[in-house]
Motif scaffolding. Sequence first.
Motif, PDB file in Angstrom:
ATOM      1  N   UNK A  60       1.179   6.930   8.276  1.00 53.07           N
ATOM      2  CA  UNK A  60       1.883   5.695   7.908  1.00 53.07           C
ATOM      3  C   UNK A  60       1.014   4.620   7.266  1.00 53.07           C
ATOM      4  N   UNK A  61      -0.196   4.390   7.774  1.00 56.07           N
ATOM      5  CA  UNK A  61      -1.005   3.298   7.223  1.00 56.07           C
ATOM      6  C   UNK A  61      -1.442   3.566   5.773  1.00 56.07           C
ATOM      7  N   UNK A  62      -2.029   4.725   5.456  1.00 57.11           N
ATOM      8  CA  UNK A  62      -2.416   4.957   4.056  1.00 57.11           C
ATOM      9  C   UNK A  62      -1.236   4.931   3.092  1.00 57.11           C
ATOM     10  N   UNK A  63      -0.097   5.447   3.527  1.00 56.42           N
ATOM     11  CA  UNK A  63       1.081   5.453   2.644  1.00 56.42           C
ATOM     12  C   UNK A  63       1.588   4.027   2.442  1.00 56.42           C
ATOM     13  N   UNK A  64       1.619   3.240   3.511  1.00 55.97           N
ATOM     14  CA  UNK A  64       2.070   1.847   3.395  1.00 55.97           C
ATOM     15  C   UNK A  64       1.140   1.039   2.498  1.00 55.97           C
ATOM     16  N   UNK A  65      -0.162   1.239   2.637  1.00 64.62           N
ATOM     17  CA  UNK A  65      -1.124   0.512   1.801  1.00 64.62           C
ATOM     18  C   UNK A  65      -0.980   0.937   0.341  1.00 64.62           C
ATOM     19  N   UNK A  66      -0.843   2.232   0.091  1.00 68.29           N
ATOM     20  CA  UNK A  66      -0.645   2.713  -1.277  1.00 68.29           C
ATOM     21  C   UNK A  66       0.610   2.109  -1.888  1.00 68.29           C
ATOM     22  N   UNK A  67       1.693   2.073  -1.119  1.00 65.56           N
ATOM     23  CA  UNK A  67       2.929   1.469  -1.601  1.00 65.56           C
ATOM     24  C   UNK A  67       2.763  -0.009  -1.907  1.00 65.56           C
ATOM     25  N   UNK A  68       2.051  -0.717  -1.037  1.00 62.70           N
ATOM     26  CA  UNK A  68       1.824  -2.153  -1.268  1.00 62.70           C
ATOM     27  C   UNK A  68       0.980  -2.379  -2.519  1.00 62.70           C
ATOM     28  N   UNK A  69       0.001  -1.520  -2.759  1.00 59.70           N
ATOM     29  CA  UNK A  69      -0.829  -1.636  -3.965  1.00 59.70           C
ATOM     30  C   UNK A  69       0.025  -1.428  -5.212  1.00 59.70           C
ATOM     31  N   UNK A  70       0.898  -0.419  -5.194  1.00 62.32           N
ATOM     32  CA  UNK A  70       1.770  -0.167  -6.347  1.00 62.32           C
ATOM     33  C   UNK A  70       2.742  -1.317  -6.576  1.00 62.32           C
ATOM     34  N   UNK A  90      10.242  -4.644 -19.214  1.00 64.71           N
ATOM     35  CA  UNK A  90      10.449  -5.191 -17.870  1.00 64.71           C
ATOM     36  C   UNK A  90      10.796  -4.068 -16.900  1.00 64.71           C
ATOM     37  N   UNK A  91      11.645  -3.133 -17.335  1.00 65.48           N
ATOM     38  CA  UNK A  91      12.162  -2.089 -16.438  1.00 65.48           C
ATOM     39  C   UNK A  91      11.069  -1.188 -15.886  1.00 65.48           C
ATOM     40  N   UNK A  92      10.102  -0.789 -16.716  1.00 64.73           N
ATOM     41  CA  UNK A  92       9.105   0.139 -16.180  1.00 64.73           C
ATOM     42  C   UNK A  92       8.198  -0.551 -15.168  1.00 64.73           C
ATOM     43  N   UNK A  93       7.973  -1.845 -15.348  1.00 62.78           N
ATOM     44  CA  UNK A  93       7.174  -2.589 -14.369  1.00 62.78           C
ATOM     45  C   UNK A  93       7.940  -2.752 -13.053  1.00 62.78           C
ATOM     46  N   UNK A  94       9.241  -3.006 -13.182  1.00 62.28           N
ATOM     47  CA  UNK A  94      10.083  -3.099 -11.988  1.00 62.28           C
ATOM     48  C   UNK A  94      10.154  -1.752 -11.276  1.00 62.28           C
ATOM     49  N   UNK A  95      10.196  -0.666 -12.041  1.00 62.62           N
ATOM     50  CA  UNK A  95      10.223   0.670 -11.439  1.00 62.62           C
ATOM     51  C   UNK A  95       8.949   0.924 -10.652  1.00 62.62           C
ATOM     52  N   UNK A  96       7.806   0.556 -11.217  1.00 64.64           N
ATOM     53  CA  UNK A  96       6.528   0.724 -10.516  1.00 64.64           C
ATOM     54  C   UNK A  96       6.529  -0.063  -9.206  1.00 64.64           C
ATOM     55  N   UNK A  97       6.978  -1.321  -9.264  1.00 64.86           N
ATOM     56  CA  UNK A  97       7.049  -2.130  -8.041  1.00 64.86           C
ATOM     57  C   UNK A  97       8.041  -1.534  -7.052  1.00 64.86           C
ATOM     58  N   UNK A  98       9.150  -1.014  -7.543  1.00 61.46           N
ATOM     59  CA  UNK A  98      10.144  -0.395  -6.666  1.00 61.46           C
ATOM     60  C   UNK A  98       9.642   0.870  -6.003  1.00 61.46           C
ATOM     61  N   UNK A  99       8.902   1.684  -6.754  1.00 65.78           N
ATOM     62  CA  UNK A  99       8.297   2.888  -6.166  1.00 65.78           C
ATOM     63  C   UNK A  99       7.354   2.477  -5.039  1.00 65.78           C
ATOM     64  N   UNK A 100       6.577   1.432  -5.279  1.00 63.67           N
ATOM     65  CA  UNK A 100       5.681   0.947  -4.228  1.00 63.67           C
ATOM     66  C   UNK A 100       6.433   0.494  -2.994  1.00 63.67           C
ATOM     67  N   UNK A 101       7.511  -0.250  -3.203  1.00 69.29           N
ATOM     68  CA  UNK A 101       8.317  -0.701  -2.050  1.00 69.29           C
ATOM     69  C   UNK A 101       8.941   0.481  -1.318  1.00 69.29           C
ATOM     70  N   UNK A 102       9.381   1.477  -2.073  1.00 71.19           N
ATOM     71  CA  UNK A 102       9.953   2.664  -1.442  1.00 71.19           C
ATOM     72  C   UNK A 102       8.935   3.412  -0.603  1.00 71.19           C
ATOM     73  N   UNK A 103       7.728   3.527  -1.116  1.00 74.30           N
ATOM     74  CA  UNK A 103       6.670   4.198  -0.353  1.00 74.30           C
ATOM     75  C   UNK A 103       6.288   3.405   0.893  1.00 74.30           C
ATOM     76  N   UNK A 104       6.275   2.076   0.784  1.00 74.67           N
ATOM     77  CA  UNK A 104       5.783   1.244   1.881  1.00 74.67           C
ATOM     78  C   UNK A 104       6.823   0.969   2.961  1.00 74.67           C
ATOM     79  N   UNK A 105       8.098   0.979   2.627  1.00 75.60           N
ATOM     80  CA  UNK A 105       9.136   0.534   3.560  1.00 75.60           C
ATOM     81  C   UNK A 105       9.162   1.261   4.895  1.00 75.60           C
ATOM     82  N   UNK A 106       9.386   2.563   4.868  1.00 80.45           N
ATOM     83  CA  UNK A 106       9.465   3.342   6.101  1.00 80.45           C
ATOM     84  C   UNK A 106       8.169   3.360   6.887  1.00 80.45           C
ATOM     85  N   UNK A 107       7.027   3.621   6.223  1.00 83.57           N
ATOM     86  CA  UNK A 107       5.759   3.612   6.950  1.00 83.57           C
ATOM     87  C   UNK A 107       5.434   2.259   7.587  1.00 83.57           C
ATOM     88  N   UNK A 108       5.787   1.161   6.908  1.00 85.27           N
ATOM     89  CA  UNK A 108       5.546  -0.154   7.497  1.00 85.27           C
ATOM     90  C   UNK A 108       6.366  -0.325   8.760  1.00 85.27           C
TER      91      UNK A 108
END
Length: 197
Positions: A60-70, A90-108
């Motif tokens: 959980x911690x490495x995945x959450x940190x990776x998601x937060x970085x993205x 704008x969309x591809x930057x939002x997608x990158x941020x969204x992927x990061x949030x998706x990775x970080x949400x559950x592990x956090x």
Amino acid sequence: MHYVVALHLQRDDGVSATTTGLTVLAFPLGMGLAGPLGGRLADLRHARGSARAAGIPLGPRPVAVTGAVLTAAGLLLLVPLGDGWSPWDVAWRLTLAGVGMGLAGGPTQALVMGAAPPDRTATAGSTVQLARSLGFTLGPALATAVRGLAGPGDGVPAGLALAAGAACLAVPLLALPGRRPATAPDKTTGAAPAARP
């Protein structure tokens, strides 16, 4: 971030409501695609074979940190948002941020629940949801205040810088080692132990 981006696209760039909606939809789409992956990677505590060799973060911690970085990277890339940007920019930057949030949400959530004592897990889960709801509620108000204080030309970058700053702050907070949950003391009835035959 959603509020500032949507206002910029419609008011400053004259983009239609439909195009604005589809552009901003890139963020939850990234979250939806990355969320299940983040959960699976967080559940794998011990790397096996090619995952460890490829340097894929597990637990959980490495995945959450990776998601937060993205997430922070996607939002930092949005800060210089200007009039010459297309909805795709704008969309591809939002997608990158969204992927990061998706990775970080559950592990956090797993990190918070794992750090809570067993008798406090419901309170910990509720507190996380309250904080998330407050973020959705206060975010547009803070963005409006920052935009108003910065002025018409600098309002959008200032609002996005606030969102990016919050995402950047999440990285070291998630990287810090967490507390171990306190073990609940054994409950005793005070009765004498039963005699053994």
